[in-house]
Design a protein around this motif. Sequence first.
Motif, PDB file in Angstrom:
ATOM      1  N   THR A 125       0.838  -1.195   0.000  1.00 15.27           N
ATOM      2  CA  THR A 125       0.000   0.000   0.000  1.00 15.27           C
ATOM      3  C   THR A 125       0.878   1.252   0.000  1.00 15.27           C
ATOM      4  O   THR A 125       2.022   1.197   0.454  1.00 15.27           O
ATOM      5  N   PRO A 126       0.375   2.385  -0.501  1.00 15.82           N
ATOM      6  CA  PRO A 126       1.186   3.618  -0.470  1.00 15.82           C
ATOM      7  C   PRO A 126       1.627   3.985   0.946  1.00 15.82           C
ATOM      8  O   PRO A 126       2.781   4.377   1.163  1.00 15.82           O
ATOM      9  N   GLU A 127       0.698   3.856   1.917  1.00 16.47           N
ATOM     10  CA  GLU A 127       1.027   4.193   3.293  1.00 16.47           C
ATOM     11  C   GLU A 127       2.051   3.221   3.875  1.00 16.47           C
ATOM     12  O   GLU A 127       3.007   3.638   4.555  1.00 16.47           O
ATOM     13  N   GLY A 128       1.849   1.929   3.612  1.00 13.21           N
ATOM     14  CA  GLY A 128       2.793   0.931   4.116  1.00 13.21           C
ATOM     15  C   GLY A 128       4.166   1.088   3.489  1.00 13.21           C
ATOM     16  O   GLY A 128       5.190   0.984   4.168  1.00 13.21           O
ATOM     17  N   ALA A 129       4.194   1.352   2.173  1.00 13.53           N
ATOM     18  CA  ALA A 129       5.474   1.556   1.494  1.00 13.53           C
ATOM     19  C   ALA A 129       6.187   2.782   2.052  1.00 13.53           C
ATOM     20  O   ALA A 129       7.407   2.779   2.224  1.00 13.53           O
ATOM     21  N   GLY A 130       5.429   3.837   2.349  1.00 13.19           N
ATOM     22  CA  GLY A 130       6.032   5.036   2.919  1.00 13.19           C
ATOM     23  C   GLY A 130       6.652   4.775   4.278  1.00 13.19           C
ATOM     24  O   GLY A 130       7.749   5.260   4.587  1.00 13.19           O
ATOM     25  N   ARG A 131       5.957   4.006   5.114  1.00 15.75           N
ATOM     26  CA  ARG A 131       6.501   3.657   6.424  1.00 15.75           C
ATOM     27  C   ARG A 131       7.755   2.800   6.267  1.00 15.75           C
ATOM     28  O   ARG A 131       8.725   2.946   7.023  1.00 15.75           O
ATOM     29  N   VAL A 133       9.844   2.892   3.719  1.00 23.13           N
ATOM     30  CA  VAL A 133      10.918   3.793   3.278  1.00 23.13           C
ATOM     31  C   VAL A 133      11.582   4.432   4.492  1.00 23.13           C
ATOM     32  O   VAL A 133      12.813   4.505   4.582  1.00 23.13           O
ATOM     33  N   ARG A 134      10.769   4.879   5.453  1.00 25.87           N
ATOM     34  CA  ARG A 134      11.325   5.510   6.660  1.00 25.87           C
ATOM     35  C   ARG A 134      12.144   4.511   7.475  1.00 25.87           C
ATOM     36  O   ARG A 134      13.204   4.845   8.006  1.00 25.87           O
ATOM     37  N   LEU A 135      11.672   3.283   7.579  1.00 26.14           N
ATOM     38  CA  LEU A 135      12.405   2.262   8.323  1.00 26.14           C
ATOM     39  C   LEU A 135      13.725   1.915   7.641  1.00 26.14           C
ATOM     40  O   LEU A 135      14.753   1.729   8.307  1.00 26.14           O
ATOM     41  N   LEU A 136      13.715   1.831   6.313  1.00 32.26           N
ATOM     42  CA  LEU A 136      14.944   1.544   5.581  1.00 32.26           C
ATOM     43  C   LEU A 136      15.947   2.681   5.741  1.00 32.26           C
ATOM     44  O   LEU A 136      17.155   2.445   5.884  1.00 32.26           O
ATOM     45  N   ALA A 137      15.463   3.915   5.734  1.00 31.44           N
ATOM     46  CA  ALA A 137      16.347   5.065   5.929  1.00 31.44           C
ATOM     47  C   ALA A 137      17.024   4.983   7.292  1.00 31.44           C
ATOM     48  O   ALA A 137      18.224   5.258   7.428  1.00 31.44           O
ATOM     49  N   GLY A 138      16.255   4.600   8.319  1.00 30.99           N
ATOM     50  CA  GLY A 138      16.829   4.457   9.642  1.00 30.99           C
ATOM     51  C   GLY A 138      17.835   3.329   9.718  1.00 30.99           C
ATOM     52  O   GLY A 138      18.869   3.436  10.393  1.00 30.99           O
ATOM     53  N   ALA A 139      17.558   2.228   9.017  1.00 28.94           N
ATOM     54  CA  ALA A 139      18.461   1.080   9.044  1.00 28.94           C
ATOM     55  C   ALA A 139      19.765   1.370   8.301  1.00 28.94           C
ATOM     56  O   ALA A 139      20.841   0.924   8.716  1.00 28.94           O
ATOM     57  N   TYR A 140      19.679   2.126   7.202  1.00 31.44           N
ATOM     58  CA  TYR A 140      20.854   2.366   6.360  1.00 31.44           C
ATOM     59  C   TYR A 140      21.587   3.664   6.713  1.00 31.44           C
ATOM     60  O   TYR A 140      22.654   3.936   6.166  1.00 31.44           O
ATOM     61  N   GLY A 141      20.992   4.485   7.586  1.00 30.69           N
ATOM     62  CA  GLY A 141      21.645   5.722   7.989  1.00 30.69           C
ATOM     63  C   GLY A 141      21.711   6.758   6.885  1.00 30.69           C
ATOM     64  O   GLY A 141      22.722   7.470   6.765  1.00 30.69           O
ATOM     65  N   VAL A 142      20.663   6.852   6.059  1.00 25.70           N
ATOM     66  CA  VAL A 142      20.614   7.839   4.978  1.00 25.70           C
ATOM     67  C   VAL A 142      19.297   8.600   5.072  1.00 25.70           C
ATOM     68  O   VAL A 142      18.346   8.140   5.711  1.00 25.70           O
ATOM     69  N   PRO A 143      19.186   9.777   4.431  1.00 19.45           N
ATOM     70  CA  PRO A 143      17.919  10.510   4.443  1.00 19.45           C
ATOM     71  C   PRO A 143      16.818   9.738   3.728  1.00 19.45           C
ATOM     72  O   PRO A 143      17.079   8.911   2.845  1.00 19.45           O
ATOM     73  N   GLU A 144      15.578  10.020   4.103  1.00 21.66           N
ATOM     74  CA  GLU A 144      14.437   9.339   3.483  1.00 21.66           C
ATOM     75  C   GLU A 144      14.375   9.581   1.981  1.00 21.66           C
ATOM     76  O   GLU A 144      13.974   8.698   1.222  1.00 21.66           O
TER      77      GLU A 144
END
Length: 418
Positions: A125-131, A133-144
């Motif tokens: 879902t768009p909302e799930g994919a957006g969440r 994206v934020r989790l991946l940014a936190g895991a990889y240490g890069v901006p969203e």
Amino acid sequence: MSPQPFSPAALAHWRSMRGLGVNELARAVGVTDRAVQHWEAGTHVPAGRAFGKLLRALDCDAQNLCAGVRGRETLEELRRDAGLSAAEACRAIARQRGGAAFGPERRKLRELERGQTVRNRMWGTPEGAGRLVRLLAGAYGVPERVVMDAWRRTRPADVVPLLPERAARDTGSSAQKVWDALNGRQRTYLTCIFQQDQEAEEDQQQRRFLGGTGRKAVEWRRMDLALYAPPELVGYTRIQSRLRQAGVHDPGAGSSVAALERRRLVMTYRDRVYVQGLGEVRRTRVELTRHGRAVARRALGVIREKGPPPPLMSRWLWRILVRVALAGSEGVDGSLAGRGPHFLAVGRSPGGGSPSRGFIELRHPEGAEHGPYRWFATESGLRHIRDHRDAYQELYPDVDAGQVVLSCREASGGPQRA
């Protein structure tokens, strides 16, 4: 998009640059000497945890060891650049708030990176994919924005992820309490330092708008507070002049500034500077902390202009992208002024940190092998326009993007959700 291939020659080059022998690098990574020899011969490729340890041992990133270009990263390359195996990345996702609810598994993450269908309703879902994206940014240490761009390059046919809004932090009451605890003289110092800080920031923004390069924030945020020499010879600093106008006629770097520094509202730096005719003169410089800036804004009623929500860009970057996209196959002169290319161009990295957006590229026009290079919009840049055109039109109505929006709509075959 498949990940960029590993470069055996680059590994040998970086090992030599770091002054490491094969056995030393092998011990640092936790593998055998033969494994490193295979990597440099190109018969085997380091993967997963070994690749991450290799990056740390050589103090470099994945772009240095692979044939990759900044601004073209895929989701798999972002993970690889973070030095994480798929399993480690899933554990990093699960440790974050709300991450476990996604049921992160190695299989699902690999399907996501390969552009395949992920068998999980929340991921689609768009909302799930957006969440996510934020989790991946936190895991990889890069901006969203970096993850969002890589997501669209990896999965261009997917629905556009919808990033969740961040909850606003209420720092007003605590900032007001700090201000109330200051005496009148300390408030005057903080006010004058803040005013000079804002003037310097406005000057940098104007330079950038006019196409100048400007200076790094670490340079212009540190402002001269006092020169320890007779004022009739060196004059007054701009902060001292503000203080004198406010009735403080003996401005220096004494107890008032020390009190602000103890409260972590400012930081001071002491050095020497050469003055013509006097030689080296002692100097004190001052820099507002984020906390100090927040306290001053609260007390003085200064409303900070909010930047655009990720993954949208600032007005000046959007203006540059529109200009290049409107140029179409003719492109824009390769001498495009300002720092825009550092943030937008393929192969660039503003400040040497996160990669650029990869929305424009410098190359020869189609069919030409010689002559001047020109700027052209990449497919990633055009996709960004298609994805977010409506949001940009609402955010920056003064930027005339009508023609580029129309051309992108025709290219995409109709409207899409922003």
